[in-house]
Design an enzyme around this catalytic site. Structure first.
Site, short mmCIF file in Angstrom:
data_model
loop_
_atom_site.label_atom_id
_atom_site.label_comp_id
_atom_site.label_asym_id
_atom_site.label_seq_id
_atom_site.Cartn_x
_atom_site.Cartn_y
_atom_site.Cartn_z
N GLU A 389 1.07 -1.32 -0.06
CA GLU A 389 -0.01 0.11 -0.05
C GLU A 389 0.87 1.15 -0.10
O GLU A 389 0.68 2.35 0.68
CB GLU A 389 -0.93 0.09 1.09
CG GLU A 389 -1.75 -1.24 1.30
CD GLU A 389 -2.91 -1.18 2.19
OE1 GLU A 389 -3.15 -0.20 3.06
OE2 GLU A 389 -3.73 -1.94 1.94
N GLU A 465 -4.17 -8.96 0.27
CA GLU A 465 -4.58 -8.90 1.60
C GLU A 465 -5.98 -9.06 1.90
O GLU A 465 -6.61 -8.04 0.81
CB GLU A 465 -3.77 -7.22 2.10
CG GLU A 465 -3.95 -7.19 3.62
CD GLU A 465 -3.16 -5.80 4.37
OE1 GLU A 465 -2.06 -5.86 3.74
OE2 GLU A 465 -3.92 -5.26 4.66
C1 GAL Z 1 -4.31 -2.42 5.45
C2 GAL Z 1 -2.68 -2.41 5.79
C3 GAL Z 1 -2.33 -3.24 6.81
C4 GAL Z 1 -3.21 -3.00 8.00
C5 GAL Z 1 -4.39 -3.29 7.66
C6 GAL Z 1 -5.64 -3.15 8.77
O1 GAL Z 1 -4.64 -1.44 4.81
O2 GAL Z 1 -1.91 -2.92 4.57
O3 GAL Z 1 -0.71 -3.11 7.21
O4 GAL Z 1 -2.89 -1.75 8.24
O5 GAL Z 1 -4.86 -2.38 6.59
O6 GAL Z 1 -6.71 -3.54 8.14
#
Ligand code: GAL
Length: 782
Positions: A389, A465
């Site tokens: 991100e 993710e």
């Molecule tokens: C994502 C990020 C992670 C964590 C997660 C929590 O956007 O890549 O590191 O912060 O959100 O939901």
């Protein structure tokens, strides 16, 4: 030789250190003695004062910047630390100190003189100390490390949190991470592996290869590379992680060994194929901390994490968002886990004040090369992620940085694909970063898979993710409703019904549905496998809350309900999990919804013997009345729900049917008063090396052995033959230090982390609590 014991340590305020602390004649007699790997912050107390940050989390609807507490775990990380150790070093041509990782900006001193430095806390490095050493004498090794405020978005740990080795080499030797066994070709009949060695002051070597079945091959060259042609190679697979060994020996007898594996990874428009077989990546994102022991690397703790994850069907691991300790990759090689090895959470544009962005221009290229050189022999590593991100996604010129990183990866390792965790949608496409990856990794974008797949006809997709469902083990809030965004409860816990998530995220079933409906997506990496220290979303500004709610498993390693959802979908292990608990003294006559995760076809629920009806999984709908209707349909495809169950004490039973016949049943009873403590040990035996850990779980049970789901008794552990090192109930709101032998249970459970001593024999752990019968358990230290 590993350097582990007898390090003197002291922590200082940042920027106050007098250089004479590195000098040989400095008197450190009043410093503490510590063992490496060491994390100076995990020893401390939690406090809202530790590393707060002022920030506006736009994604969560924050209208203005606020003081965020617990973001990096609420432990005393910020500061500088100095380690000192005396070591006798015998005469040799060359001597190096190899560090697997020191948390931030380390400087290495030998006998008072600086011999090396390293800025990136997650990177391994080697320091040539030959010219600084007095051979045949005791030498002082001193290491400086510092953690600045706001240097990350989670708990990094602090100090020498990974291993150190002292390595002697002759004049003619192999460079650090200088052996590469590269898989150049593989078909149904043969593999070509080229073994190249970075040789220093010599040329030529002999490579002895040992196959997993014991066969040996020997190759010799006068140059720096040989080609190994293997007929019918034995493949490495997640189900059968077979490893080869290459022992490289130089003319002077100096030798080093590496493990490698042979596997075919195909990343296609039809999905991912391992050794010709379609395989969905059932992945977890994992930060590196190990809960109650902090970031200090410990093989037994990492192995337990992997075993627990495998228990719910995990076959892939994303080392979010930085390269892992080498022990993790070794275990993934041995245990059959695919790894996405990730470099950075920031490129040039910062997310936090003192993050990696500050050093990106100067170091990123070399860091990438060094990380790849360390990790490229591991068969488990199947892709490199250049970042998570990163802010450049939104930037017109971000593609230039993406391209440069891509080129660096390819020049260092052309055999593996590049990915990245992309969250900016559609910017990651319209501003083109997605085109500088081989695998487009999408974070939290299940609703875009089909569109992107059809639009970009030469791309392959991965859920890099996913979900970010939040919960606290064994705690329930009513009503049990799907809530996406702005979830808050006064007790600073999140309900374990598994229906809540922040606005950018979703409940687990949504991604599971998307993966099922889009077989071309190579799999998902859920955020996260375990809870981790820091990032206590959604309670950013409330204290105490200091660790994440995202885990499928809590910080102590105890499964939340969602664990059984994944087990039911990702494995064939017969699963029938019923929740919530059945102790609702204040809700007699009221509604308490009952949910079930199962991989049987049909389940009937009984309350005190009275049927509440049968349920089967919903079919996928395509037309929806509203969003709640759509969400509900996704959930009902993978969980069975009885919304209207009137609570009465007694028992609930789920009876599962397969092909119309009863196949399994599970009962949850209303527990009586807490009566005694029941203990179970994670391992029956551990190594007597002063480092191996066992995990003892205490459950508060009633006189009939039913776990008391609301018990929060303070339990004290004592041990003989081993040492009680830490305690943790997995409660995100707990502010007592981990490193004490007693703590309050949460939802009836508490885990003690018990460490071996160097004495062989039986260890016995006892747990006591006021008013309860104590529990005792033994295991071997050998
Ligand atoms: C994502 C990020 C992670 C964590 C997660 C929590 O956007 O890549 O590191 O912060 O959100 O939901």
């Amino acid at each position: 030789m590993y350097l582990k014991t007898d390090f003197k340590f002291k922590k200082f305020e940042l920027d106050t250190i007098d250089e004479n602390v590195f000098a040989a004649d400095f008197d450190d007699s009043d410093w503490r003695t510590v063992r490496i790997p060491h994390d100076w912050a995990v020893e401390g107390d939690f406090s809202a004062e530790n590393d707060p940050t002022e920030s506006q989390i736009i994604e969560d609807g924050m209208k203005k910047a606020q003081i965020i507490t617990g973001w990096t775990g609420g432990l005393p990380m910020v500061g500088a630390g100095v380690y000192r150790k005396w070591v006798k070093i015998e005469k040799t041509d060359k001597v190096f100190l190899e560090f697997d990782g020191v948390m931030w900006n380390s400087r290495i001193y030998i006998n008072g003189k600086q011999a090396g430095q390293n800025h990136f806390g997650y990177k391994s490095f080697s320091v040539d100390i030959t010219d600084f050493v007095n051979f045949g004498e005791e030498n002082l090794i001193a290491v400086y490390a510092e953690v600045r405020e706001n240097s990350g978005r989670w708990y990094s740990g602090a100090g020498i949190y990974r291993n150190i080795r002292l390595v002697s080499k002759p004049e003619a030797h192999i460079a650090y991470n200088g052996v590469w066994v590269r898989q150049s070709y593989l078909d149904d009949n043969m593999a070509l592996m080229d073994i190249s060695v970075e040789l220093v002051n010599t040329s030529g070597f002999t490579a002895k290869i040992t196959a997993p079945d014991g066969q040996e091959f020997e190759l010799t060259t006068k140059g720096n590379a040989v080609l190994l042609e293997l007929e019918n190679p034995i493949l490495w697979d997640v189900d059968s992680p077979k490893l080869y060994t290459a022992e490289i020996t130089l003319e002077n007898g100096y030798s080093e060994s590496v493990k490698f594996g042979i596997r075919k990874c195909e990343f296609t428009r039809q999905g991912f194929f391992l050794n010709g077989r379609y395989l969905k990546m059932n992945g977890v994102c994992m930060h590196h901390d190990l809960g109650a022991i902090g970031a200090a690397v410990n093989v037994s703790a990492i192995k337990r994490q992997i075993e627990i994850m495998k228990g719910m069907g995990v076959n892939a691991w994303r080392t979010s968002h930085n390269p892992p300790t080498p022990e993790l990759l070794q275990l993934c090689d041995e245990m059959g886990i695919l790894v996405m090895d990730e470099f950075f959470d920031e490129w040039r544009l910062e997310k936090v004040k003192n993050g990696y962005a500050k050093t990106f221009d100067e170091h990123a290229k070399q860091d990438v090369i060094d990380i790849i050189k360390r990790d490229r022999n591991h068969p488990c590593v199947i892709m490199w992620s250049t970042g998570n991100e990163i802010r450049e996604q939104w930037w017109e010129e971000g593609w230039i940085t993406a391209r440069d990183l891509y080129d660096t990866v390819k020049a260092t390792d052309p055999t593996r694909p590049v990915t990245a965790g992309l969250s900016a949608y559609p910017d990651c496409y319209t501003k083109h970063i997605a085109f500088y990856t081989d695998i487009v990794g999408l974070n939290y974008k299940p609703h875009t898979y089909t569109t992107n797949y059809n639009k970009y006809t030469d791309q392959v997709l991965l859920g890099s993710e996913t979900e970010s469902c939040i919960s606290s083990r064994g705690i329930y809030h009513f009503p049990a409703e799907i809530r996406i965004g702005q979830y808050r409860s006064d007790d600073l816990a999140v309900s374990d019904y598994g229906l809540e998530a922040p606005p950018w995220a979703c409940y687990a079933e949504r991604e599971i549905a998307a993966q099922k409906d889009n077989p071309f997506v190579m799999g998902e990496f859920i955020w996260t496998g375990f809870d981790y220290l820091g990032e206590p979303t959604p309670y950013y500004t409330e204290w105490p809350s200091r660790s994440s709610y995202f885990g499928v498993v809590d910080l102590a390693g105890l499964p939340k309900n969602r664990y059984y959802l994944y087990r039911s979908v990702w494995t064939d292990i017969p699963t029938l999990h019923i929740f919530p608990h059945w102790n609702w003294e204040n809700k007699i006559g009221e509604n308490v919804p009952v949910h079930v995760y199962t991989n049987f076809d049909e389940v009937e629920l009984f309350v005190n013997g009275v049927s509440q009806g049968k349920r089967t999984f919903a079919e996928k709908k395509t037309e929806f009345a509203d969003r709640q209707d759509e969400w509900r349909n996704q959930i009902e495809r993978f969980r069975l729900m009885w919304d209207n169950v009137v609570y009465e004490p007694g028992e609930i039973t789920a009876v599962a049917y397969k092909d119309g016949k009863e196949a399994m049943r599970k009962t949850v009873k209303t527990a009586g008063a807490p009566h005694s403590i029941r203990l179970s040990a994670y391992s029956q035996s551990i190594a007597a090396d002063g480092e191996a850990l066992n995990f003892i779980t205490a459950e508060v049970v009633d006189k009939d052995g039913n776990i008391c789901p609301n018990a929060d008794n303070r339990i004290t552990f004592t041990a003989t033959g081993a040492e009680v090192y830490a305690t943790d109930a997995g409660d995100q709101r707990e502010t007592e230090t981990f490193l004490r032998p007693d703590k309050k249970a949460m939802s009836g459970m508490l885990v003690a982390v018990v460490r071996s001593t160097e004495t062989v024999g039986e260890a016995t752990v006892t747990a006591t609590a006021d008013g309860l019968q104590s529990g005792t358990i033994s295991f071997k230290c050998e």
